[in-house]
Design a protein around this motif. Structure first.
Motif, mmCIF file in Angstrom:
data_model
loop_
_atom_site.group_PDB
_atom_site.id
_atom_site.type_symbol
_atom_site.label_atom_id
_atom_site.label_comp_id
_atom_site.label_asym_id
_atom_site.label_seq_id
_atom_site.Cartn_x
_atom_site.Cartn_y
_atom_site.Cartn_z
ATOM 1 N N PRO A 150 39.239 46.479 47.789
ATOM 2 C CA PRO A 150 40.402 47.291 47.410
ATOM 3 C C PRO A 150 40.510 47.503 45.906
ATOM 4 C CG PRO A 150 41.093 45.053 47.934
ATOM 5 C CD PRO A 150 39.631 45.126 48.257
ATOM 6 N N PHE A 151 41.368 48.449 45.549
ATOM 7 C CA PHE A 151 41.712 48.700 44.159
ATOM 8 C C PHE A 151 42.978 47.906 43.841
ATOM 9 C CE2 PHE A 151 39.585 52.445 45.839
ATOM 10 C CZ PHE A 151 38.600 52.669 44.899
ATOM 11 N N ARG A 152 42.985 47.227 42.700
ATOM 12 C CA ARG A 152 44.129 46.382 42.350
ATOM 13 C C ARG A 152 44.522 46.601 40.895
ATOM 14 N NH1 ARG A 152 44.544 42.430 46.412
ATOM 15 N NH2 ARG A 152 42.604 41.981 47.535
ATOM 16 N N ALA A 153 45.814 46.463 40.646
ATOM 17 C CA ALA A 153 46.328 46.506 39.278
ATOM 18 C C ALA A 153 47.470 45.507 39.170
ATOM 19 C CB ALA A 153 46.814 47.903 38.916
ATOM 20 N N ARG A 154 47.446 44.716 38.105
ATOM 21 C CA ARG A 154 48.559 43.827 37.766
ATOM 22 C C ARG A 154 48.754 43.914 36.267
ATOM 23 N NH1 ARG A 154 48.520 37.322 38.466
ATOM 24 N NH2 ARG A 154 47.131 37.561 36.675
ATOM 25 N N LEU A 155 49.946 44.324 35.858
ATOM 26 C CA LEU A 155 50.210 44.569 34.443
ATOM 27 C C LEU A 155 50.940 43.375 33.840
ATOM 28 C CD1 LEU A 155 51.292 48.323 34.535
ATOM 29 C CD2 LEU A 155 48.997 47.324 34.452
ATOM 30 N N GLU A 156 50.312 42.762 32.840
ATOM 31 C CA GLU A 156 50.868 41.562 32.229
ATOM 32 C C GLU A 156 51.469 41.827 30.853
ATOM 33 O OE1 GLU A 156 47.956 38.468 32.327
ATOM 34 O OE2 GLU A 156 47.481 38.774 34.457
ATOM 35 N N GLU A 157 51.545 43.098 30.462
ATOM 36 C CA GLU A 157 52.121 43.441 29.170
ATOM 37 C C GLU A 157 53.644 43.394 29.242
ATOM 38 O OE1 GLU A 157 50.212 45.471 30.927
ATOM 39 O OE2 GLU A 157 48.250 45.452 29.930
ATOM 40 N N ASP A 158 54.276 43.016 28.142
ATOM 41 C CA ASP A 158 55.736 43.027 28.076
ATOM 42 C C ASP A 158 56.254 44.440 28.309
ATOM 43 O OD1 ASP A 158 55.813 40.346 27.539
ATOM 44 O OD2 ASP A 158 56.004 40.581 25.361
ATOM 45 N N GLY A 159 57.243 44.560 29.160
ATOM 46 C CA GLY A 159 57.848 45.859 29.417
ATOM 47 C C GLY A 159 57.112 46.718 30.418
ATOM 48 N N ALA A 160 56.010 46.226 30.973
ATOM 49 C CA ALA A 160 55.267 47.014 31.962
ATOM 50 C C ALA A 160 56.123 47.224 33.198
ATOM 51 C CB ALA A 160 53.970 46.307 32.330
ATOM 52 N N SER A 161 56.032 48.411 33.785
ATOM 53 C CA SER A 161 56.869 48.770 34.929
ATOM 54 C C SER A 161 56.058 48.847 36.212
ATOM 55 C CB SER A 161 57.557 50.109 34.686
ATOM 56 O OG SER A 161 56.599 51.162 34.697
ATOM 57 N N LEU A 162 56.767 48.776 37.321
ATOM 58 C CA LEU A 162 56.123 48.934 38.625
ATOM 59 C C LEU A 162 55.523 50.326 38.763
ATOM 60 C CD1 LEU A 162 55.480 47.771 41.403
ATOM 61 C CD2 LEU A 162 57.778 48.434 42.151
ATOM 62 N N ALA A 163 56.207 51.327 38.264
ATOM 63 C CA ALA A 163 55.675 52.694 38.325
ATOM 64 C C ALA A 163 54.343 52.794 37.598
ATOM 65 C CB ALA A 163 56.685 53.677 37.734
ATOM 66 N N GLN A 164 54.205 52.104 36.465
ATOM 67 C CA GLN A 164 52.944 52.133 35.720
ATOM 68 C C GLN A 164 51.822 51.462 36.498
ATOM 69 O OE1 GLN A 164 54.459 50.210 32.198
ATOM 70 N NE2 GLN A 164 54.463 52.107 31.008
#
Length: 252
Positions: free
Chosen positions: A77-91
């Motif tokens: 699968p394709f996966r994304a997890r954003l660990e930056e401050d202020g990152a949004s679910l939409a991003q």
């Protein structure tokens, strides 16, 4: 080309976490969005997304399942997890959809939408989490009798890696006890093993049934099963798709 405007207008299906009224300690339950099927009914794609418990990181994944082999397509699968401050679910969702776009387009997934025949979210009260009784065709008045699919949890031998984390590790099987209004005893799926990706899994929910139409007029059905595994702050819910009716192979 998918636009960010299109992404943000998509309906949210499933339980939404991180609400102000949520308990201070709770696992996260991923939401789900069925995307669709390939024209021949051989591939099914869906997205899950949410806010990770403990870290608060937004995440999203897109799964593409070969229904005939009951495996993911190569490279997925394709996966994304954003660990930056202020990152949004939409991003996070935008990032994973951009990564999956070429493969989804290659299989024409968007041209064959998935239809919910039944949906059993974790937020709904007074329902049987292990059974769904549904009809295969959306029509009023009904043109057919219902079928009943049940999920059976199977205790597994103790796993040292899960000792002290959960009481019992379990696998599952899916069985039709009724087909088109007639009693049945038809096992359509039985775990051969528990994949490592499920972690310390303590339970499951039979959470939905989706269907699609092939260009040849056939139908395909997929059961949506929620996997409940030990998380940082409580049980986490993630989704798997299990084929329960595959399209007939094309005649030559």
């Amino acid at each position: 080309m998918r636009s960010q405007r299109h992404l943000l207008s998509l309906p949210v299906l499933g339980a939404v976490v991180a609400l102000a009224a949520a308990p201070a300690q709770a696992g996260d339950i991923a939401s789900i969005r069925p995307i669709g099927f390939s024209p021949d009914g051989a591939v099914f794609a869906f997205e899950e997304y949410g806010i990770q418990d403990g870290s608060g990181f937004p995440y999203a994944s897109i799964y593409t399942v070969d229904l005939n082999k009951d495996t993911y397509l190569p490279g997925t699968p394709f996966r994304a997890r954003l660990e930056e401050d202020g990152a949004s679910l939409a991003q996070a969702r935008w990032k994973v959809q951009s990564a999956a776009e070429t493969l989804l387009d290659a299989h024409e997934i968007d041209n064959q939408p998935a239809e919910f025949l039944a949906f059993n979210p974790i937020t709904e009260s007074d329902v049987d989490a292990l059974k769904i009784r549904y009809r295969h065709v959306s029509a009023l008045p009904p043109i057919e009798e219902p079928s009943t699919l049940v999920l059976e949890e199977i205790p597994e031998p103790p796993d040292p890696a899960c000792e002290g984390v959960i009481e019992q590790k379990v696998s599952f099987r899916l069985r039709f006890t009724e087909r088109d209004g007639k009693a049945a005893n038809d096992v359509v799926y039985d775990d051969e093993r528990i994949p490592n990706s499920r972690g310390c899994v303590s339970g499951y929910r039979l959470a939905g049934i989706v269907a699609g139409q092939t260009t040849g007029g056939g139908t395909v059905e997929v059961a949506l099963v929620m996997v409940l595994s030990a998380g940082f702050e409580g049980p986490d819910g993630r989704w798997i798709a299990v084929p329960i009716k595959t399209a007939a192979p094309p005649t030559r």
